[in-house]
Write an enzyme that holds these catalytic residues in place. Sequence first.
Site, mmCIF file in Angstrom:
data_model
loop_
_atom_site.group_PDB
_atom_site.id
_atom_site.type_symbol
_atom_site.label_atom_id
_atom_site.label_comp_id
_atom_site.label_asym_id
_atom_site.label_seq_id
_atom_site.Cartn_x
_atom_site.Cartn_y
_atom_site.Cartn_z
ATOM 1 N N GLU A 206 -3.338 11.486 6.113
ATOM 2 C CA GLU A 206 -2.815 10.839 4.912
ATOM 3 C C GLU A 206 -2.265 11.847 3.912
ATOM 4 O OE1 GLU A 206 -5.464 7.845 3.380
ATOM 5 O OE2 GLU A 206 -5.174 6.629 5.175
ATOM 6 N N LYS A 338 -5.253 -4.699 3.013
ATOM 7 C CA LYS A 338 -4.357 -4.084 3.993
ATOM 8 C C LYS A 338 -3.702 -5.216 4.780
ATOM 9 C CE LYS A 338 -7.166 0.062 5.030
ATOM 10 N NZ LYS A 338 -8.342 0.483 5.840
HETATM 11 P P1 PGA Z 1 -7.381 3.523 8.245
HETATM 12 O O1 PGA Z 1 -7.925 4.237 6.948
HETATM 13 O O2 PGA Z 1 -5.994 3.083 7.986
HETATM 14 O O3 PGA Z 1 -7.495 4.576 9.307
HETATM 15 O O4 PGA Z 1 -8.306 2.356 8.490
HETATM 16 C C1 PGA Z 1 -7.721 3.767 5.653
HETATM 17 C C2 PGA Z 1 -9.024 3.405 4.982
HETATM 18 O O5 PGA Z 1 -10.104 3.451 5.599
HETATM 19 O O6 PGA Z 1 -9.022 3.010 3.828
HETATM 20 ZN ZN ZN Z 2 -11.353 2.553 3.906
#
Ligand code: PGA
Ligand code: ZN
Length: 428
Positions: A206, A338
């Site tokens: 990230e 998400k």
């Molecule tokens: P991930 O991580 O997209 O690998 O799930 C993001 C998070 O855990 O917030």
């Molecule tokens: Zn998370």
Amino acid sequence: MAKITSVRAREVLDSRGRPTVEVDVVVDERITGRAIVPSGASTGVHEALELRDGESVRYRGRGVIKAVGHVNNELAEAVVGQDPRDQAEIDRTMIAADGTPTKSRLGANAILGVSLAVARAAALIEGLPLYRYLGSDRSMSMPVPMVNMISGGKHSENNLEMQDFLAILTGPSTYREALSQTVGLYESLRDTLIEAGVFTPGVADEGGFGPHLDRHEQALDLLMRAFEREGLRPGEDAFIALDVAATEFYEGGQYVLATEERSFFAEGMVQRLREWCEQYPIISIEDGLSEDDFDGWEALTAALGSHVQLIGDDLFTTNPKRLAMGIERGIANSVLVKVNQVGTLTETLAVVEAAQQVGYTTVISARSGETEDPFIADLAVGTGAGQIKIGSITRSERTAKYNQLLRIEEEMGDEAPFDPRTLLARFL
Ligand code: PGA
Ligand code: ZN
């Protein structure tokens, strides 16, 4: 009436160089809405299913040819002829066509690609920027960024089990200023890591730093030093947020921190997080405990919920039913949002609304596998979500969103206020 005249998907690459689904939705044979689907690494078991080809050696089994095929055939058939502005109806049709609770037959990646591209096409038909189309009659605002600084867990090759050490800066009164201050902090953290002899070249998934550290507290201490080096005042205008991502190191009823050669039961984890909140200016903790450790979450919420933002990511997986269960049990006080955890825009909007109604804060979030699509920047502004978590301020799949927010702030001016101190007042 505008009509969807064709839908076409293709396989493209995400920020980890892995295949993902891109969808074009064409309206009246002339206007195209496009979207690309992100992909997580530290996924929760309750997420909607991301359909990958498996078996074949192509892309090590990670290809998405099957999902692309479902878009081009079954899903196209289901949505062609519909008005792209009927988002809820279109999403309902796709959910019905799939027919499974986790979108496992056609794939949440296939369905989400269409869902987001439909919204883009609808905004174009209406002649509105996406954030304004999504915002409709909601009160919009610029989101406060929660920015990744040090990565561990599944997002880095280092040893740390905990996933994200992030910063929230509350001094600035515009998003633009918050972003430039955050970049300053990132530079100061690099200097701090070099000085401490723990700097490693390259960045994590990230865009944050991924140093090898002996203890998790070291990450907190380094962040504190970077705050000071940058002239920020910890606990006044500079705060720490954690994404513990505890599901990833929960084994047999215990939280196993191999780095520290220690394991904790839920109460030990709660105790440790409580101590950290006393020692450091931590105002937000995401997934402090595992996705189904509800008793632990109750204890965590009782210990810290009155003054620390407790975000459910794997806990809620952007699922209206999981969130309703959490609200009912009084666990957590915030939800991570998400889009690909649930698989349609309509269900995503429902989660944001349900959270806002009961006073849970909402954080729109990217995935560790991202793309150049800035959709979530518009989503955060349009829904007035309040906060956004995109990762760090390097790597183009991250800056695609940060830069889109700069454009939106410029366009909206006072219409979309940026006010971290009011937003986070109960945690400061
Ligand atoms: P991930 O991580 O997209 O690998 O799930 C993001 C998070 O855990 O917030
Ligand atoms: Zn998370």
